[in-house]
Design a protein around this motif. Structure first.
Motif, PDB file in Angstrom:
ATOM      1  N   ILE A  18     -12.770 -24.669   7.626  1.00  0.00           N
ATOM      2  CA  ILE A  18     -12.438 -23.348   7.090  1.00  0.00           C
ATOM      3  C   ILE A  18     -13.681 -22.772   6.430  1.00  0.00           C
ATOM      4  O   ILE A  18     -14.283 -23.404   5.559  1.00  0.00           O
ATOM      5  CB  ILE A  18     -11.301 -23.416   6.053  1.00  0.00           C
ATOM      6  N   LYS A  19     -14.061 -21.596   6.832  1.00  0.00           N
ATOM      7  CA  LYS A  19     -15.171 -20.868   6.222  1.00  0.00           C
ATOM      8  C   LYS A  19     -14.603 -19.589   5.614  1.00  0.00           C
ATOM      9  O   LYS A  19     -14.056 -18.738   6.334  1.00  0.00           O
ATOM     10  CB  LYS A  19     -16.235 -20.516   7.260  1.00  0.00           C
ATOM     11  N   CYS A  20     -14.712 -19.461   4.299  1.00  0.00           N
ATOM     12  CA  CYS A  20     -14.112 -18.319   3.599  1.00  0.00           C
ATOM     13  C   CYS A  20     -15.195 -17.465   2.952  1.00  0.00           C
ATOM     14  O   CYS A  20     -15.989 -17.963   2.148  1.00  0.00           O
ATOM     15  CB  CYS A  20     -13.126 -18.817   2.543  1.00  0.00           C
ATOM     16  N   ASP A  26     -12.470 -24.380  16.459  1.00  0.00           N
ATOM     17  CA  ASP A  26     -12.009 -25.258  15.390  1.00  0.00           C
ATOM     18  C   ASP A  26     -12.396 -24.732  14.016  1.00  0.00           C
ATOM     19  O   ASP A  26     -11.891 -25.212  13.010  1.00  0.00           O
ATOM     20  CB  ASP A  26     -12.582 -26.677  15.570  1.00  0.00           C
ATOM     21  N   VAL A  27     -13.334 -23.797  13.947  1.00  0.00           N
ATOM     22  CA  VAL A  27     -13.762 -23.232  12.678  1.00  0.00           C
ATOM     23  C   VAL A  27     -12.932 -21.979  12.394  1.00  0.00           C
ATOM     24  O   VAL A  27     -12.981 -21.009  13.142  1.00  0.00           O
ATOM     25  CB  VAL A  27     -15.266 -22.884  12.687  1.00  0.00           C
ATOM     26  N   VAL A  28     -12.162 -22.031  11.327  1.00  0.00           N
ATOM     27  CA  VAL A  28     -11.324 -20.902  10.943  1.00  0.00           C
ATOM     28  C   VAL A  28     -12.103 -20.037   9.958  1.00  0.00           C
ATOM     29  O   VAL A  28     -12.491 -20.503   8.881  1.00  0.00           O
ATOM     30  CB  VAL A  28     -10.012 -21.393  10.292  1.00  0.00           C
ATOM     31  N   ARG A  29     -12.328 -18.801  10.311  1.00  0.00           N
ATOM     32  CA  ARG A  29     -13.053 -17.881   9.425  1.00  0.00           C
ATOM     33  C   ARG A  29     -12.047 -16.943   8.764  1.00  0.00           C
ATOM     34  O   ARG A  29     -11.197 -16.363   9.439  1.00  0.00           O
ATOM     35  CB  ARG A  29     -14.111 -17.104  10.194  1.00  0.00           C
ATOM     36  N   MET A  30     -12.158 -16.831   7.446  1.00  0.00           N
ATOM     37  CA  MET A  30     -11.208 -16.024   6.697  1.00  0.00           C
ATOM     38  C   MET A  30     -11.920 -15.240   5.611  1.00  0.00           C
ATOM     39  O   MET A  30     -13.044 -15.573   5.210  1.00  0.00           O
ATOM     40  CB  MET A  30     -10.129 -16.921   6.071  1.00  0.00           C
ATOM     41  N   ARG A  31     -11.244 -14.195   5.137  1.00  0.00           N
ATOM     42  CA  ARG A  31     -11.796 -13.361   4.068  1.00  0.00           C
ATOM     43  C   ARG A  31     -10.840 -13.351   2.884  1.00  0.00           C
ATOM     44  O   ARG A  31      -9.623 -13.360   3.052  1.00  0.00           O
ATOM     45  CB  ARG A  31     -12.019 -11.931   4.565  1.00  0.00           C
ATOM     46  N   PHE A  32     -11.416 -13.299   1.694  1.00  0.00           N
ATOM     47  CA  PHE A  32     -10.668 -13.271   0.437  1.00  0.00           C
ATOM     48  C   PHE A  32     -11.087 -11.999  -0.291  1.00  0.00           C
ATOM     49  O   PHE A  32     -12.231 -11.849  -0.697  1.00  0.00           O
ATOM     50  CB  PHE A  32     -11.027 -14.518  -0.372  1.00  0.00           C
ATOM     51  N   GLY A  33     -10.155 -11.054  -0.458  1.00  0.00           N
ATOM     52  CA  GLY A  33     -10.471  -9.792  -1.101  1.00  0.00           C
ATOM     53  C   GLY A  33      -9.883  -9.671  -2.497  1.00  0.00           C
ATOM     54  O   GLY A  33      -8.820 -10.217  -2.787  1.00  0.00           O
ATOM     55  N   ALA A  76     -12.363 -16.785  -6.907  1.00  0.00           N
ATOM     56  CA  ALA A  76     -12.396 -16.602  -5.455  1.00  0.00           C
ATOM     57  C   ALA A  76     -13.469 -17.494  -4.835  1.00  0.00           C
ATOM     58  O   ALA A  76     -13.253 -18.118  -3.783  1.00  0.00           O
ATOM     59  CB  ALA A  76     -12.652 -15.136  -5.115  1.00  0.00           C
ATOM     60  N   GLU A  77     -14.632 -17.567  -5.489  1.00  0.00           N
ATOM     61  CA  GLU A  77     -15.695 -18.457  -5.008  1.00  0.00           C
ATOM     62  C   GLU A  77     -15.259 -19.920  -5.094  1.00  0.00           C
ATOM     63  O   GLU A  77     -15.560 -20.720  -4.205  1.00  0.00           O
ATOM     64  CB  GLU A  77     -16.969 -18.236  -5.829  1.00  0.00           C
ATOM     65  N   TYR A  78     -14.550 -20.260  -6.174  1.00  0.00           N
ATOM     66  CA  TYR A  78     -14.015 -21.621  -6.325  1.00  0.00           C
ATOM     67  C   TYR A  78     -13.119 -21.951  -5.137  1.00  0.00           C
ATOM     68  O   TYR A  78     -13.220 -23.031  -4.542  1.00  0.00           O
ATOM     69  CB  TYR A  78     -13.231 -21.730  -7.632  1.00  0.00           C
ATOM     70  N   PHE A  79     -12.226 -21.023  -4.781  1.00  0.00           N
ATOM     71  CA  PHE A  79     -11.324 -21.243  -3.656  1.00  0.00           C
ATOM     72  C   PHE A  79     -12.107 -21.449  -2.360  1.00  0.00           C
ATOM     73  O   PHE A  79     -11.813 -22.367  -1.576  1.00  0.00           O
ATOM     74  CB  PHE A  79     -10.367 -20.065  -3.503  1.00  0.00           C
ATOM     75  N   ALA A  80     -13.095 -20.583  -2.116  1.00  0.00           N
ATOM     76  CA  ALA A  80     -13.873 -20.669  -0.879  1.00  0.00           C
ATOM     77  C   ALA A  80     -14.570 -22.017  -0.753  1.00  0.00           C
ATOM     78  O   ALA A  80     -14.576 -22.636   0.324  1.00  0.00           O
ATOM     79  CB  ALA A  80     -14.892 -19.534  -0.831  1.00  0.00           C
ATOM     80  N   GLN A  81     -15.144 -22.488  -1.848  1.00  0.00           N
ATOM     81  CA  GLN A  81     -15.821 -23.784  -1.823  1.00  0.00           C
ATOM     82  C   GLN A  81     -14.820 -24.928  -1.639  1.00  0.00           C
ATOM     83  O   GLN A  81     -15.086 -25.897  -0.922  1.00  0.00           O
ATOM     84  CB  GLN A  81     -16.607 -23.966  -3.122  1.00  0.00           C
ATOM     85  N   TYR A  82     -13.649 -24.777  -2.274  1.00  0.00           N
ATOM     86  CA  TYR A  82     -12.614 -25.819  -2.177  1.00  0.00           C
ATOM     87  C   TYR A  82     -12.147 -26.002  -0.735  1.00  0.00           C
ATOM     88  O   TYR A  82     -12.106 -27.126  -0.212  1.00  0.00           O
ATOM     89  CB  TYR A  82     -11.431 -25.463  -3.073  1.00  0.00           C
ATOM     90  N   VAL A  83     -11.773 -24.896  -0.073  1.00  0.00           N
ATOM     91  CA  VAL A  83     -11.207 -25.038   1.272  1.00  0.00           C
ATOM     92  C   VAL A  83     -12.260 -25.496   2.273  1.00  0.00           C
ATOM     93  O   VAL A  83     -11.945 -26.233   3.216  1.00  0.00           O
ATOM     94  CB  VAL A  83     -10.526 -23.738   1.747  1.00  0.00           C
ATOM     95  N   GLU A  84     -13.509 -25.090   2.082  1.00  0.00           N
ATOM     96  CA  GLU A  84     -14.548 -25.558   3.004  1.00  0.00           C
ATOM     97  C   GLU A  84     -14.784 -27.055   2.837  1.00  0.00           C
ATOM     98  O   GLU A  84     -14.877 -27.792   3.822  1.00  0.00           O
ATOM     99  CB  GLU A  84     -15.852 -24.794   2.779  1.00  0.00           C
ATOM    100  N   LYS A  85     -14.837 -27.503   1.586  1.00  0.00           N
ATOM    101  CA  LYS A  85     -15.046 -28.931   1.336  1.00  0.00           C
ATOM    102  C   LYS A  85     -13.872 -29.768   1.828  1.00  0.00           C
ATOM    103  O   LYS A  85     -14.056 -30.780   2.524  1.00  0.00           O
ATOM    104  CB  LYS A  85     -15.264 -29.164  -0.161  1.00  0.00           C
ATOM    105  N   GLU A  86     -12.644 -29.372   1.452  1.00  0.00           N
ATOM    106  CA  GLU A  86     -11.472 -30.174   1.800  1.00  0.00           C
ATOM    107  C   GLU A  86     -11.188 -30.178   3.293  1.00  0.00           C
ATOM    108  O   GLU A  86     -10.578 -31.118   3.809  1.00  0.00           O
ATOM    109  CB  GLU A  86     -10.246 -29.651   1.040  1.00  0.00           C
ATOM    110  N   SER A  87     -11.628 -29.128   3.998  1.00  0.00           N
ATOM    111  CA  SER A  87     -11.398 -29.067   5.443  1.00  0.00           C
ATOM    112  C   SER A  87     -12.545 -29.654   6.244  1.00  0.00           C
ATOM    113  O   SER A  87     -12.507 -29.633   7.483  1.00  0.00           O
ATOM    114  CB  SER A  87     -11.173 -27.614   5.873  1.00  0.00           C
ATOM    115  N   GLY A  88     -13.556 -30.155   5.556  1.00  0.00           N
ATOM    116  CA  GLY A  88     -14.713 -30.685   6.261  1.00  0.00           C
ATOM    117  C   GLY A  88     -15.466 -29.608   7.024  1.00  0.00           C
ATOM    118  O   GLY A  88     -16.044 -29.877   8.076  1.00  0.00           O
ATOM    119  N   GLY A  89     -15.439 -28.386   6.496  1.00  0.00           N
ATOM    120  CA  GLY A  89     -16.152 -27.286   7.131  1.00  0.00           C
ATOM    121  C   GLY A  89     -15.357 -26.558   8.194  1.00  0.00           C
ATOM    122  O   GLY A  89     -15.871 -25.613   8.811  1.00  0.00           O
TER     123      GLY A  89
END
Length: 334
Positions: free
Chosen positions: A60-62, A25-32, A45-58
């Protein structure tokens, strides 16, 4: 005692069986991207990573990877196409090899203001550009910019088009940019970004084009002295995701990704504007940078020089789309 061991064994077995399902259930992704960690692009990029983790309830881990850790722009885009990388923010000029239509956002001397580019992308022309990503296995997520590029040089200022010829200019390995510099009377040298600073120090090249914010953020002022403001063109940064990756996400996570890309692009631009308005040019002047504005009459000569480049790229972009963009800009200026 026997019952205790049976109960413990049951818990362990159930935990072992259930863990993979939970982990899946945990989707791990990379942002280059290729920006340095202190730059607004890296912070976005850090803003995006924090956004998707928060909005997905953890769910998505970017992880974010600056300074080309995952490859050059071209290499990262190729990885997106095959699904071995999930997301990038890259220069629009690099994307022209994959989506020629995006070259409209990087054309030399095309826009009078940054807002014109955003208005274009928000309208029918922008929708057609977005649609061109899908056949390439890419998904357009949003666009940011770093302001207008300027001519930067270590030897002297650019005040007229004749000043281009005597200097050794670095250009990224990109057909559109090579076309522009050759049209302006220069013999450009292609170099990847990591080699630029050393090449300036050794005199291999004399000048480059960057926005004031990029010059400031990358500290290239340590190897340069002159900045000629000329609205050479915008340096759009496009947020792009892998179509393979997005299509394999549950619908709710896909929507979070799409919203996150758009929000990060807007945050990115706002951060650039805030830095430009408060610190960039004053700080560059304090560091001894000599800054000049190219006169309007000379800018007209630059525009005339690159007109054949516009015609060449009109064919690559698509004549109908190119003409529609010009008509939109003309009407928007009225």
């Amino acid at each position: 005692m026997k019952k205790w061991w049976v109960s413990l064994l049951t818990v362990v077995v159930l935990g072992f069986i259930c863990f993979p399902a939970w982990a899946a259930d945990v989707v791990r992704m990379r942002f280059g991207h290729v920006a340095p960690p202190m730059h607004a692009q890296a912070k976005a990029a850090e803003y995006f990573a924090q956004y998707v983790e928060k909005e997905s309830g953890g769910r998505i881990k970017c992880s974010t990877h600056p300074q080309g850790q995952l490859g050059s722009h071209i290499q990262m885009l190729e990885s997106l196409q095959v699904g071995t990388l999930e997301m990038v923010s890259v220069a629009g000029s690099a994307l022209t090899e994959f989506v020629p239509e995006i070259a409209l956002t990087s054309m030399a001397f095309l826009f009078d203001t940054e807002d014109e580019m955003y208005a274009l992308m928000a309208g029918p022309v922008g929708k057609k550009i977005e649609a061109a990503f899908e056949p390439k296995g890419l998904v357009y997520g949003g666009i940011a910019d770093h302001g207008f590029k300027a001519f930067l040089n270590r030897k002297g200022p650019v005040t007229r088009i004749e000043d281009m010829g005597p200097f050794k200019w670095r250009v990224i390995p990109n057909e559109l940019f090579l076309d522009n510099y050759e049209a302006m009377g220069a013999s450009p040298i292609t170099l990847p970004w990591p080699e630029v600073f050393s090449a300036l120090q050794r005199g291999v090249i004399d000048g480059i084009d960057l926005t004031p914010n990029e010059c400031w953020g990358a500290k290239t002022y340590e190897a340069l002295k002159y900045m000629s403001l000329c609205k050479l063109g915008l340096n759009p940064q496009v947020y792009v995701a892998s179509q393979v990756f997005l299509e394999n996400l549950p619908e709710d996570l896909r929507q979070i990704m799409v919203k996150g890309m758009a929000d990060a692009a807007q945050w990115h631009t706002a951060k650039i504007r805030q830095e430009d308005a408060t610190v960039v040019l004053p700080d560059l002047k304090d560091k001894g940078f000599v800054i000049n504005q190219v006169a309007d009459a000379e800018l007209a000569r630059f525009r005339k020089a690159v007109a054949p480049v516009h015609q060449k790229w009109r064919e690559k972009i698509g004549p109908a789309l190119f003409d529609e963009a010009l008509a939109f800009l003309k009407a928007n200026r009225k």
